[in-house]
Write an enzyme that holds these catalytic residues in place. Sequence first.
Site, short mmCIF file in Angstrom:
data_model
loop_
_atom_site.label_atom_id
_atom_site.label_comp_id
_atom_site.label_asym_id
_atom_site.label_seq_id
_atom_site.Cartn_x
_atom_site.Cartn_y
_atom_site.Cartn_z
N LYS A 99 -10.40 -2.13 -4.71
CA LYS A 99 -9.12 -1.96 -4.01
C LYS A 99 -8.65 -0.52 -4.21
O LYS A 99 -8.46 -0.08 -5.34
CB LYS A 99 -8.09 -2.95 -4.56
CG LYS A 99 -6.66 -2.69 -4.06
CD LYS A 99 -5.66 -3.73 -4.56
CE LYS A 99 -4.22 -3.36 -4.16
NZ LYS A 99 -3.24 -4.35 -4.63
N ASP A 127 1.17 1.92 -3.15
CA ASP A 127 1.60 0.62 -2.64
C ASP A 127 3.12 0.53 -2.67
O ASP A 127 3.72 0.18 -3.69
CB ASP A 127 0.97 -0.51 -3.46
CG ASP A 127 1.35 -1.89 -2.92
OD1 ASP A 127 1.90 -1.94 -1.79
OD2 ASP A 127 1.10 -2.89 -3.62
N LYS A 171 8.76 -3.05 -1.83
CA LYS A 171 8.95 -3.38 -3.24
C LYS A 171 10.30 -2.85 -3.72
O LYS A 171 10.76 -1.82 -3.23
CB LYS A 171 7.88 -2.69 -4.09
CG LYS A 171 6.51 -3.31 -4.07
CD LYS A 171 5.57 -2.57 -5.01
CE LYS A 171 4.15 -3.10 -4.92
NZ LYS A 171 4.03 -4.51 -5.33
N ASP A 184 -2.53 1.84 -7.84
CA ASP A 184 -3.06 0.69 -7.09
C ASP A 184 -4.44 0.97 -6.48
O ASP A 184 -4.98 0.14 -5.75
CB ASP A 184 -2.05 0.28 -6.01
CG ASP A 184 -2.04 -1.21 -5.74
OD1 ASP A 184 -2.53 -1.97 -6.62
OD2 ASP A 184 -1.56 -1.63 -4.67
N ASP A 231 3.17 -6.83 1.35
CA ASP A 231 2.91 -6.39 -0.02
C ASP A 231 1.68 -7.09 -0.62
O ASP A 231 1.20 -6.70 -1.67
CB ASP A 231 4.15 -6.64 -0.89
CG ASP A 231 4.12 -5.85 -2.18
OD1 ASP A 231 3.28 -4.92 -2.29
OD2 ASP A 231 4.94 -6.15 -3.07
N GLU A 235 -1.28 -6.73 0.21
CA GLU A 235 -2.18 -5.90 1.03
C GLU A 235 -3.57 -5.73 0.43
O GLU A 235 -4.53 -5.49 1.14
CB GLU A 235 -1.53 -4.53 1.27
CG GLU A 235 -1.76 -3.49 0.17
CD GLU A 235 -1.17 -3.87 -1.18
OE1 GLU A 235 -0.26 -4.73 -1.21
OE2 GLU A 235 -1.61 -3.33 -2.21
N ARG A 279 -5.67 -7.77 -0.92
CA ARG A 279 -6.65 -8.76 -0.46
C ARG A 279 -7.08 -8.47 0.97
O ARG A 279 -8.19 -8.81 1.36
CB ARG A 279 -6.04 -10.17 -0.62
CG ARG A 279 -4.78 -10.38 0.17
CD ARG A 279 -3.99 -11.59 -0.32
NE ARG A 279 -3.26 -11.30 -1.57
CZ ARG A 279 -2.53 -12.20 -2.22
NH1 ARG A 279 -2.44 -13.44 -1.78
NH2 ARG A 279 -1.90 -11.86 -3.33
N1 BES Z 1 -0.41 -3.86 -6.22
C1 BES Z 1 0.32 -5.06 -6.31
C2 BES Z 1 0.05 -5.86 -7.59
C3 BES Z 1 0.43 -5.20 -8.86
C4 BES Z 1 1.64 -5.54 -9.45
C5 BES Z 1 -0.41 -4.33 -9.49
C6 BES Z 1 1.99 -4.96 -10.65
C7 BES Z 1 -0.07 -3.74 -10.69
C8 BES Z 1 1.13 -4.07 -11.27
C9 BES Z 1 -0.03 -5.98 -5.14
O1 BES Z 1 -0.37 -5.35 -3.97
C10 BES Z 1 1.16 -6.82 -4.88
O2 BES Z 1 2.13 -6.28 -4.44
N2 BES Z 1 1.05 -8.10 -5.15
C11 BES Z 1 2.10 -9.01 -4.91
C12 BES Z 1 1.52 -10.13 -4.11
C13 BES Z 1 2.54 -11.07 -3.60
C14 BES Z 1 3.33 -10.43 -2.47
C15 BES Z 1 1.81 -12.29 -3.13
C16 BES Z 1 2.60 -9.51 -6.26
O3 BES Z 1 1.79 -9.72 -7.14
O4 BES Z 1 3.81 -9.62 -6.43
ZN ZN Z 2 -1.17 -3.49 -4.15
MN MN Z 3 1.29 -4.88 -2.78
#
Ligand code: BES
Ligand code: ZN
Ligand code: MN
Length: 495
Positions: free
Chosen positions: A259, A264, A271, A282, A341, A343, A345
């Site tokens: 990834k 992000d 966010k 990220d 968010d 993204e 996946r």
């Molecule tokens: N990049 C984030 C996940 C992340 C969070 C990485 C904290 C490192 C530290 C990812 O893209 C994300 O935003 N995930 C969301 C998914 C949700 C919207 C289903 C999450 O984990 O809140």
């Molecule tokens: Zn992310």
């Molecule tokens: Mn995200």
Amino acid sequence: MTTVRLNASQSVSIETDALIVGFHATPEGPRTAPGADGLDQAFDGRLAEILTTVGFAGKAEEIAKIPTFGALPAPVVIAVGLGAAPDGDYDLETLRRAAGAAARTLAGTASAVLALPAATAEQAEAVAIGGLLGAYTFTKYRTNGDAKAPVGELAVSSTAAGAEEALRHATTLAGVVGLVRDLVNTPPSDLWPGKFAEIAQEVGAEAGLTVDVLDDEELRKNGYGGIVGVGQGSIRPPRLVRLGYTHPEATQTVAFVGKGITFDSGGLSLKPAASMDWMKSDMGGAAAVFGALLAVSRLGLPVNAVGYLCLAENMPSGSAQRPSDVLHTYSGKTVEVLDTDAEGRLVLIDGIARAAEDSPDLIVDVATLTGAQIVALGWRTAGVMSNDDALREEVVEIAGGQGESAWGMPLPEELRKGLDSPVADIANLQPERWGSMLAAGIFLREFVPDGIRWAHVDMAGPAFNKGEPHGYTPKGGTGAITRTLIGIAERYAGN
Ligand code: BES
Ligand code: ZN
Ligand code: MN
């Protein structure tokens, strides 16, 4: 950059800026560990007493600096704790962390000798890699002159057979981990998908990799709807980088998919500010894949390896994808984007589907994918999911051997239903937050063709250290899972 060399002569008589010595904690106080013969005599047998006086017990990663006032050629002895003496062999991670904790104190010095236990080549390598990784600094953006350069040269004291080769291996690994950390630490103003692709092209070619880059136009034309959808909100368009390495004696092919979200913001599903400031990290998965492919090539491993860097910047704008948009992904499946968010996946499934075309023996994807990983396993332990129990356990075991904490996680069937979409083949998000690390894994699994062994490593926590440095791990980018990927390639090499 710090270099490492072997020292086969007596450590205490070497001219160096600092002599690093290991100590075990015992009920009678700190006791020197093997590797520092003659040290006690140089201090008239009073070293343990001196250390106790300054409050040093020999606990793991504890540090004390003792001036020598001419008792040794080195002006200072750096005592580092190794904890209780082991029953049998030294735990390699204990040695890495001790060497790293000591090396972290060396910035600004020219040289040091690591006189830690290194009776075997494996132990010498652990000391070397711990020292090199601990010596890492990121000072590119400091202008005030306060920033100290990393220690110039580390000498590892060992007379073990194979120690030279072990140090070369450590140097290669530490070199790529340092690059991964640099990439993660680089602000997103200076590292966007196109720039990352350029670096991959330049450094990858130098290392002997074949590097193919798809730009946004080619991505669109070839149906990479996931990467295009995530990247379309940014003025800096997405890229898919393919890194290839082949070896004439290889019988197996490993595929790594990373990834690579260079920033992000969450996209239109923006966010909150407090969760955004570290989202430059990220792209840690793509950086780890890049570093691993470089190492595979530099080590000349008898394995075929491909690496995919799924690069995009996730930004909100007039051209950004919207919640409820439907993407036509490279696999042919459609995905409803319920939350922009989620993204990671979306870019990964295009990379995974493309990697499957290389007919690999296994695919491992690495991603800072979910906050739920941090909730479940904390900052330092990655979650490993797989469509193959044996592969999952293998990845966990290889990670553990490198001191990269990882833990097997299930892919519970009942979670698939939560990803049903009323309009597309699948939604990118389940409606509830519980188990969302696993739901993300279930989502990815849908895009792995039948018959391909696949593992997914969620390292949202481990990729970036927001806390204090520890062992050989600095603040900021850690380079997590890079050595695990190299370990996987080594496992599949030549068999
Ligand atoms: N990049 C984030 C996940 C992340 C969070 C990485 C904290 C490192 C530290 C990812 O893209 C994300 O935003 N995930 C969301 C998914 C949700 C919207 C289903 C999450 O984990 O809140
Ligand atoms: Zn992310
Ligand atoms: Mn995200």
